[in-house]
Design an enzyme around this catalytic site. Structure first.
Site, short mmCIF file in Angstrom:
data_model
loop_
_atom_site.label_atom_id
_atom_site.label_comp_id
_atom_site.label_asym_id
_atom_site.label_seq_id
_atom_site.Cartn_x
_atom_site.Cartn_y
_atom_site.Cartn_z
NE ARG A 123 -3.63 -0.78 2.40
CZ ARG A 123 -4.53 -1.10 3.32
NH1 ARG A 123 -4.97 -0.19 4.14
NH2 ARG A 123 -4.97 -2.34 3.42
CB SER A 135 -8.58 -1.20 1.94
OG SER A 135 -9.47 -1.65 2.92
CG HIS A 136 -10.13 1.44 5.51
ND1 HIS A 136 -9.66 0.15 5.46
CD2 HIS A 136 -9.49 2.04 6.53
CE1 HIS A 136 -8.77 -0.01 6.43
NE2 HIS A 136 -8.65 1.12 7.10
CG ASP A 191 -14.11 -2.20 3.30
OD1 ASP A 191 -14.82 -2.92 2.58
OD2 ASP A 191 -12.91 -2.45 3.53
CG ASP A 196 -11.37 -3.69 -0.26
OD1 ASP A 196 -11.91 -3.38 0.82
OD2 ASP A 196 -10.44 -4.51 -0.34
NE ARG A 204 -12.46 -2.89 6.65
CZ ARG A 204 -12.53 -1.78 7.39
NH1 ARG A 204 -12.84 -1.85 8.68
NH2 ARG A 204 -12.34 -0.61 6.86
CG HIS A 219 -11.20 -8.00 7.31
ND1 HIS A 219 -11.09 -7.92 5.94
CD2 HIS A 219 -10.53 -6.93 7.79
CE1 HIS A 219 -10.39 -6.85 5.60
NE2 HIS A 219 -10.04 -6.23 6.72
#
Length: 458
Positions: A15, A103-104, A237, A239, A242, A324
């Site tokens: 990331r 992701s977030h 979230d 992607d 979650r 998750h």
């Protein structure tokens, strides 16, 4: 020797900030390393999906160029939630996939979640990719690139598996994340009427941050539940791996309590099954699992680490406080916010009042996750000191599998180093407010003793 920005190689994924630490050139090299690893393991293709971030098409393209340069094929499954990319590895029979997702994280971030030969890459395996690139240990060939659409197969598979006892009206907040590309269709096909919030995929995230673990990001769901006749609210979230859950009266049901509901349901079909949960979860979970005939197992935080433990133990279910949730019973064992939402509604639809089963779950006064911001490397140094020198009066047990979790007769406190950002994560829970304050005071004393001058958020 090629030099790569070491800071993008995290514990569970890669990331970084787009065009700074994470460039198309860097991602192409990572693709070359992933393709090389796949070829070594006898894999012939890697499925590649991406979330709705603006940088996704360029980075996914660079990743696939790199995969093909190793002589491995790349299968482009398009703009889909991360769990749909995981699903593609099974559906297409290639056993390997990469989701290009931030992701977030804020909009200027992106990253990679990677599965090669059925194993989610984490920890040393991610560092090995960097070493492989820097030392030039790469395969060379010419793989081919093709497209595949697995969205329909994914939705069909869930609709065939999950049955609602009656139609439900729900608020659904996709936060302008990629879940909006699949979730509305999926839940309508399951028999839901939807009050949609921000289901248009927009990588600028113009309405709120796509992270349902933060209460402020669920404010719009709570408002919509007040203003409509929807029975319950769910949120995803950025992607789609979650899930957030809100009751009609605005109570947020945190993932460790969601896990109680899922555990009771799964254990009714898998008696004696092991249920895995991370160190951040409520202490009410273990007795609940035992009461319903299961075996509780506390484990490290981190989606890749939980998946590895799930695979090792054969457990039918696992979950993390972050949201998750991993169903092996009836599903594949990867974290999937959309499937988790479907399973939630399947259970709740059996009740006349869908909120009643959630409101009946055990609860205790607790804090949300609290963070101590520190310099890179300091959180691990602090936790090492706390393990070696920390003193906790009245502790019943000290658990050190991931940070320091101190169990008391009437509550617990936790301090652990985050593997994704330079912070120490804290969480506290107790039977009542007085016990909560006492436990926090004990941690305050222990933390300041081992790290004088530390700025605490409690």
């Amino acid at each position: 020797m090629t030099q790569l920005p070491a800071e993008i190689f995290k514990a569970y994924d890669i990331r970084g900030i787009v065009d700074k630490s994470l460039t198309a050139g860097v991602v192409r090299q990572i693709g070359h390393a992933l393709g090389s690893l796949a070829v070594e393991q006898g894999q012939t293709a890697i499925a590649v999906g991406r979330d709705g971030r603006l940088s996704g098409p360029e980075l996914a393209g660079a990743l696939m160029d790199g995969i093909c340069a190793a002589g491995c094929d790349a299968i482009d499954v398009g703009c889909v939630p991360t769990p749909v990319t995981y699903f593609a590895a099974y559906e297409l029979g290639c056993n390997s996939c990469v989701s290009v997702t931030g992701s977030h994280n804020p909009p200027d971030y992106n990253g990679l979640k990677m599965v090669i030969g059925g194993t989610t890459l984490a920890l040393d395996a991610i560092q090995d990719l960097r070493r492989r690139i820097e030392s030039g240990d790469l395969k060379h060939g010419q793989g081919t690139r093709r497209n595949a659409d697995v969205k329909t197969a994914y939705v069909d598979k869930i609709v065939a598996d999950v049955k609602l006892a009656r139609p439900l009206k729900i608020v659904m907040d996709c936060g302008n994340g990629v879940a909006g590309a699949v979730a509305p269709e999926l839940f309508r096909r399951l028999g839901c009427e939807i009050v949609p919030l921000y289901c248009e995929v927009d990588g600028n995230f113009p309405n709120h941050h796509p992270d349902p673990s933060k209460p402020e990001n669920l404010a719009d769901v709570i408002k919509a539940l007040q203003e409509t006749d929807a029975e319950i609210g769910i949120a995803f979230d950025g992607d789609g791996d979650r899930l957030g859950v809100v009751t009609k009266d605005g109570e947020i049901i945190y993932p460790d309590r969601q896990l109680m509901l899922f555990a009771a349901d799964v254990l009714s079909r898998v008696p004696g099954g092991q249920i895995i949960y991370d160190v951040k979860c409520t202490r009410l979970l273990a007795p609940w699992i035992k009461k319903h005939g299961g075996v509780p197992l506390m484990w490290n935080t981190g989606h890749a680490l939980v998946k590895a433990k799930l695979k090792e133990t054969g457990a039918p279910l696992a979950g993390e406080m972050s949201g998750h949730t991993f169903f092996k019973e009836r599903w594949y064992g990867f974290d999937d916010g959309l499937y988790t939402g479907a399973r939630l509604l399947e259970i709740l639809s059996r009740a006349t009042d869908v909120n009643a089963p959630l409101k009946a779950l055990p609860n205790s006064p607790s804090t949300p996750e609290l963070n101590i911001k520190m310099a890179e490397g300091e959180p691990f140094a602090l936790i090492d000191k706390l393990k070696a020198q920390g003193s906790f009066a009245g502790a019943a047990e000290i658990i050190t599998i991931d940070g320091v979790r101190v169990e008391y007769a009437d509550g617990f406190g936790l301090a652990r180093p985050s593997n994704t950002t330079p912070v120490v994560v804290l969480r506290f829970e107790a039977d009542d407010a007085a016990a909560l304050e006492r436990i926090q005071a004990g941690f305050r004393q222990a933390l300041t003793a081992v790290w004088p001058g530390i700025q605490l958020p409690f």
